[in-house]
Scaffold this motif. Sequence first.
Motif, mmCIF file in Angstrom:
data_model
loop_
_atom_site.group_PDB
_atom_site.id
_atom_site.type_symbol
_atom_site.label_atom_id
_atom_site.label_comp_id
_atom_site.label_asym_id
_atom_site.label_seq_id
_atom_site.Cartn_x
_atom_site.Cartn_y
_atom_site.Cartn_z
ATOM 1 N N PHE A 144 -3.660 10.031 0.484
ATOM 2 C CA PHE A 144 -2.367 10.546 0.048
ATOM 3 C C PHE A 144 -1.292 10.352 1.119
ATOM 4 O O PHE A 144 -0.120 10.144 0.797
ATOM 5 N N ASP A 145 -1.701 10.425 2.388
ATOM 6 C CA ASP A 145 -0.739 10.133 3.466
ATOM 7 C C ASP A 145 -0.227 8.705 3.346
ATOM 8 O O ASP A 145 0.974 8.443 3.504
ATOM 9 N N LEU A 146 -1.147 7.779 3.080
ATOM 10 C CA LEU A 146 -0.754 6.378 2.945
ATOM 11 C C LEU A 146 0.155 6.172 1.739
ATOM 12 O O LEU A 146 1.148 5.440 1.808
ATOM 13 N N VAL A 147 -0.164 6.836 0.617
ATOM 14 C CA VAL A 147 0.678 6.729 -0.579
ATOM 15 C C VAL A 147 2.095 7.216 -0.276
ATOM 16 O O VAL A 147 3.082 6.586 -0.665
ATOM 17 N N ASN A 199 8.461 9.228 16.930
ATOM 18 C CA ASN A 199 7.996 10.547 16.517
ATOM 19 C C ASN A 199 6.664 10.808 17.208
ATOM 20 O O ASN A 199 5.734 10.007 17.090
ATOM 21 N N GLU A 200 6.577 11.913 17.937
ATOM 22 C CA GLU A 200 5.389 12.163 18.762
ATOM 23 C C GLU A 200 4.125 12.291 17.921
ATOM 24 O O GLU A 200 3.079 11.741 18.276
ATOM 25 N N ASN A 201 4.201 13.023 16.797
ATOM 26 C CA ASN A 201 3.010 13.179 15.952
ATOM 27 C C ASN A 201 2.543 11.836 15.394
ATOM 28 O O ASN A 201 1.344 11.543 15.355
ATOM 29 N N ALA A 202 3.518 11.024 14.971
ATOM 30 C CA ALA A 202 3.167 9.707 14.431
ATOM 31 C C ALA A 202 2.553 8.831 15.513
ATOM 32 O O ALA A 202 1.560 8.132 15.267
ATOM 33 N N LEU A 203 3.130 8.870 16.716
ATOM 34 C CA LEU A 203 2.607 8.057 17.809
ATOM 35 C C LEU A 203 1.203 8.512 18.204
ATOM 36 O O LEU A 203 0.322 7.692 18.488
ATOM 37 N N ASN A 204 0.965 9.822 18.213
ATOM 38 C CA ASN A 204 -0.371 10.339 18.495
ATOM 39 C C ASN A 204 -1.384 9.844 17.457
ATOM 40 O O ASN A 204 -2.516 9.484 17.797
ATOM 41 N N ARG A 205 -0.958 9.816 16.214
ATOM 42 C CA ARG A 205 -1.877 9.368 15.160
ATOM 43 C C ARG A 205 -2.163 7.870 15.279
ATOM 44 O O ARG A 205 -3.289 7.425 15.069
ATOM 45 N N ILE A 206 -1.143 7.091 15.616
ATOM 46 C CA ILE A 206 -1.328 5.656 15.819
ATOM 47 C C ILE A 206 -2.351 5.408 16.918
ATOM 48 O O ILE A 206 -3.311 4.636 16.750
ATOM 49 N N LEU A 207 -2.149 6.053 18.067
ATOM 50 C CA LEU A 207 -3.049 5.856 19.205
ATOM 51 C C LEU A 207 -4.452 6.366 18.901
ATOM 52 O O LEU A 207 -5.449 5.737 19.260
ATOM 53 N N SER A 208 -4.527 7.508 18.230
ATOM 54 C CA SER A 208 -5.829 8.062 17.869
ATOM 55 C C SER A 208 -6.595 7.117 16.958
ATOM 56 O O SER A 208 -7.799 6.869 17.156
ATOM 57 N N PHE A 255 -5.031 -4.859 7.964
ATOM 58 C CA PHE A 255 -4.046 -3.789 7.773
ATOM 59 C C PHE A 255 -3.827 -3.447 6.300
ATOM 60 O O PHE A 255 -3.022 -2.585 5.982
ATOM 61 N N GLU A 256 -4.530 -4.153 5.399
ATOM 62 C CA GLU A 256 -4.407 -3.836 3.981
ATOM 63 C C GLU A 256 -5.113 -2.520 3.698
ATOM 64 O O GLU A 256 -6.143 -2.208 4.290
ATOM 65 N N LEU A 276 -6.089 1.818 9.679
ATOM 66 C CA LEU A 276 -5.216 0.757 10.168
ATOM 67 C C LEU A 276 -3.998 0.568 9.266
ATOM 68 O O LEU A 276 -2.919 0.213 9.740
ATOM 69 N N SER A 277 -4.154 0.811 7.965
ATOM 70 C CA SER A 277 -3.000 0.752 7.064
ATOM 71 C C SER A 277 -1.983 1.830 7.426
ATOM 72 O O SER A 277 -0.777 1.574 7.492
ATOM 73 N N ILE A 278 -2.479 3.038 7.669
ATOM 74 C CA ILE A 278 -1.594 4.135 8.066
ATOM 75 C C ILE A 278 -0.941 3.826 9.409
ATOM 76 O O ILE A 278 0.258 4.063 9.609
ATOM 77 N N THR A 279 -1.735 3.271 10.338
ATOM 78 C CA THR A 279 -1.203 2.901 11.655
ATOM 79 C C THR A 279 -0.043 1.918 11.522
ATOM 80 O O THR A 279 0.995 2.070 12.165
ATOM 81 N N LYS A 280 -0.223 0.912 10.693
ATOM 82 C CA LYS A 280 0.825 -0.106 10.508
ATOM 83 C C LYS A 280 2.080 0.513 9.906
ATOM 84 O O LYS A 280 3.202 0.263 10.367
ATOM 85 N N ARG A 281 1.917 1.339 8.876
ATOM 86 C CA ARG A 281 3.081 1.955 8.217
ATOM 87 C C ARG A 281 3.824 2.894 9.166
ATOM 88 O O ARG A 281 5.053 2.914 9.191
ATOM 89 N N LEU A 282 3.079 3.666 9.957
ATOM 90 C CA LEU A 282 3.724 4.574 10.908
ATOM 91 C C LEU A 282 4.473 3.797 11.987
ATOM 92 O O LEU A 282 5.581 4.181 12.388
ATOM 93 N N THR A 283 3.866 2.718 12.465
ATOM 94 C CA THR A 283 4.524 1.889 13.485
ATOM 95 C C THR A 283 5.821 1.319 12.945
ATOM 96 O O THR A 283 6.866 1.354 13.611
ATOM 97 N N GLU A 284 5.776 0.788 11.735
ATOM 98 C CA GLU A 284 6.975 0.207 11.128
ATOM 99 C C GLU A 284 8.021 1.272 10.821
ATOM 100 O O GLU A 284 9.227 0.992 10.872
ATOM 101 N N ALA A 285 7.574 2.494 10.502
ATOM 102 C CA ALA A 285 8.520 3.579 10.231
ATOM 103 C C ALA A 285 9.320 3.953 11.471
ATOM 104 O O ALA A 285 10.400 4.537 11.368
#
Length: 311
Positions: A144-147, A199-208, A255-256, A276-285
């Motif tokens: 749902f996060d990805l959606v 965004n710190e939360n988004a960056l934490n999630r990307i790195l995690s 990343f699909e 990885l899909s969520i990571t890509k979307r957060l990075t682009e956001a």
Amino acid sequence: MDFLLIAIIIILLFVVARQHLSIRKTNSELHQMRDKLADIIEEETAEKVLLQTNHQPIQQMLIQINRLLSYNQKVAADYSRTKESLRKMLSNMSHDLKTPLTVILGYVEKLNHHEKMSVEEQSEVLESLHEKTLSVIDLMNQFFDLVKLESGDVELSISRLSINEICRKNVLEYYHLLQSKGLHVEVEIPEQNYYILGNENALNRILSNLISNAIRYGSDGGVFGLTIRKEGENIAVDIWDRGKGIAEAHLDHVFERLYTLDDARNPQFQGSGLGLSITKRLTEAMNGAIRLRSTPYEKTVFTCLFKRLTF
């Protein structure tokens, strides 16, 4: 006067004849264009309408028709890819939900039909049931996060962040797990602070996501690495390992959403294909970009690029 009149009539006849021939040629060219377009539409080919003509308006029309054909062919290709991606996504989602739900059902039946189980056995089954239930909830939350990310419903608050500190914190959070896996840790974080808008939360999630991905799939290489460096006007964060890596055929697909490598279906890895899909979307956001390069058993590197702040 009679000679002049005859000359005028001859000239007019010549002009009319020439116009008639031009109209016939134009009609012939238009019919050829019509027939070719009909063939392209009926046979659904990727051809273009090619026609030799000196008629400027028809040349311009051909250019616009071929632009429209290119656009329609691109839309059709995108639709086909989206349809195939959706089919794979539903298939993978069904697999990723069916397996833990079947296990959960097995635990429930075990509790219902084994009245003579000891308290200790019941406790173990309940703990396993709890873990599996949490894994299903986590998978659904990721989905749902990805959606929401793909639909644009998530607005990230952006502020000035020290990428150095956030990377240090995330490596420290995984340090005990890295040690337990016997991984040698190579971290290169400059003393000079680098700042980005994010965004710190988004960056934490990307790195995690990237660190846990490196641990899950790259542990056999014995090394985990994180490097912060300048790349032009950007700050690059490399998260790398020396494990089995990713074959070239998969590089464009990792990343699909819900795309997983074959071994990710192994319970040992438990990959959902969403991280990885969520990571890509957060990075682009955050107006960043992510890229991947991999040479199996030499180096697999995920690189996140963010615009460097100079103030």
